[in-house]
Design a protein around this motif. Structure first.
Motif, PDB file in Angstrom:
ATOM      1  N   ARG A  37      82.702   6.897 -52.882  1.00 41.58           N
ATOM      2  CA  ARG A  37      81.842   6.127 -51.972  1.00 41.58           C
ATOM      3  C   ARG A  37      80.464   6.772 -51.921  1.00 41.58           C
ATOM      4  N   VAL A  38      79.461   5.998 -52.293  1.00 42.38           N
ATOM      5  CA  VAL A  38      78.099   6.535 -52.386  1.00 42.38           C
ATOM      6  C   VAL A  38      77.217   5.813 -51.369  1.00 42.38           C
ATOM      7  N   PRO A  39      76.674   6.542 -50.374  1.00 40.17           N
ATOM      8  CA  PRO A  39      75.800   5.869 -49.401  1.00 40.17           C
ATOM      9  C   PRO A  39      74.592   5.239 -50.096  1.00 40.17           C
TER      10      PRO A  39
ATOM     11  N   ASN B 124      76.398  -0.599 -46.513  1.00 44.82           N
ATOM     12  CA  ASN B 124      75.818   0.748 -46.453  1.00 44.82           C
ATOM     13  C   ASN B 124      76.205   1.653 -47.600  1.00 44.82           C
ATOM     14  N   ARG B 125      77.090   1.176 -48.471  1.00 41.32           N
ATOM     15  CA  ARG B 125      77.498   2.080 -49.545  1.00 41.32           C
ATOM     16  C   ARG B 125      77.968   1.324 -50.780  1.00 41.32           C
TER      17      ARG B 125
ATOM     18  N   ALA C 105      78.047  11.804 -51.593  1.00 38.38           N
ATOM     19  CA  ALA C 105      79.184  10.885 -51.774  1.00 38.38           C
ATOM     20  C   ALA C 105      80.427  11.415 -51.061  1.00 38.38           C
TER      21      ALA C 105
ATOM     22  N   CYS D  84      71.144   2.784 -57.118  1.00 41.34           N
ATOM     23  CA  CYS D  84      71.340   4.238 -57.230  1.00 41.34           C
ATOM     24  C   CYS D  84      71.132   4.707 -58.677  1.00 41.34           C
TER      25      CYS D  84
END
Ligand code: FAD
Length: 286
Positions: free
Chosen positions: A170-172, A67-68, A133, A90
């Motif tokens: 942490r980036v979804p 998920n991230r 994030a 991303c």
């Protein structure tokens, strides 16, 4: 200019580094040095003790979770910009990293450093705010997670405590049918944003906007989340008029100052233009 004398500490563990930051007076963390060292050379800051994070293993990585995306804080801008995983999952973040300064700056500067430096005209801060994030932070005997939207408090000011080190970003992962972009108006190579816009747009199966997120750089004392512009798009089928209205709302939410990069009035106009372009670019990538 030459910096004032300082003592250099080179800890080999995070716990040693946080202990130094907590217990040694007037100490400051050093990552890539692309913001801190120029400030020291200009004698705008003169910490007596520098805690170099560069010898601590395990802080540089890019991992793809379910998920991230998870990025170690010492990962350089060039590593972020050239990562196939980040580029695929991303684009907003890889474009923001690719537009920082020049090759030398991107080879040394780190994602953690640019976030902690909290320059409101920084490219990555606007992107991580738009991307929702989170930051993993380690202090002396504690750890916590801070949301990007709670991290940037004022110009060059964050919610980090004195002994805290940002260790992970942490980036979804974006939902299906999402597109993103980071567009920047600068004065040529190696300059901060006059105006920067980070965008993410998600459509539902009928083509209506399910989600929209916009982060603005260079037009306030922190990166700005342009929520009123996002609300214009949500639930609607994007049209030229709607995209233009989102640009107007984002401009209303901006609060730029006049400086060497342009007048406040010019920057407000450029917010309209760059928000429109960033939304259109995001839509074209879905
Ligand atoms: C010529 C030039 C052009 C530039 N152009 C741009 C540009 O176009 N866009 C842009 O966004 N930026 C630009 N920058 C800044 C660049 O992005 C820096 O890399 C970044 O701002 C700082 O990252 P760094 O790793 O070098 O951090 P450093 O300079 O080492 O540190 C910056 C600050 O963050 C703190 N810090 C660093 N890492 C951590 C951590 N993990 N935990 C806690 N605190 C930490 C330090 O104590 C310091 O206060 C430019 C810089 C230069 C020299």
């Amino acid at each position: 200019m030459i910096p004032r004398p300082f003592e250099l500490h080179s800890p080999s563990t995070l716990s040693e580094a946080t202990s130094l930051l907590k217990n040694v007076d007037d100490s400051k963390a050093l990552a890539g040095g692309q913001s801190l060292v120029p400030l020291m050379k200009l004698r705008l800051v003169s910490p007596a003790n520098i805690v170099d994070l560069g010898k601590i293993p395990g802080l540089s990585y890019i991992r793809e979770g379910k998920n991230r995306l998870v990025i170690g804080s010492m990962t350089t801008h060039n590593e972020v910009a050239s990562s196939p995983v980040i580029n695929k999952r991303c684009e907003t973040l890889s474009e923001a990293a690719s537009k920082i300064g020049d090759q030398q700056v991107r080879n040394r500067g780190t994602i953690g450093g640019t976030i902690c430096h909290a320059d409101p005209a920084g490219d990555v801060p606007a992107a991580v705010v738009a991307l929702d994030a989170e930051f993993k932070v380690v202090g002396h005997h504690h750890r916590r997670v801070i949301k990007a939207r709670d991290f940037f408090e004022d110009i060059f000011t964050t919610s980090l405590g004195r002994d805290e080190i940002l260790t992970e970003v942490r980036v979804p992962v974006l939902s299906p049918r999402s597109g993103g972009a980071y567009l920047k108006l600068g004065r040529g190579a190696s300059d901060l944003a006059t105006v920067g816009v980070a965008a993410v747009v998600t459509l539902d199966n009928a083509g209506a906007c399910k989600d929209a997120r916009l982060g603005l750089a260079g037009v306030g004392s922190t990166p700005i989340r342009a929520t009123r512009a996002e609300d214009v798009l949500k639930g609607q089928t994007p049209s030229d008029d709607l995209v233009a209205e989102a640009g107007e709302k984002a401009s209303e939410m901006s609060n730029p100052s006049s400086d060497i990069r342009g007048s406040a009035e010019y920057k407000r106009e450029m917010v309209k233009v760059y928000v429109r372009r960033a939304i259109r670019q995001s839509l074209a990538r879905i």
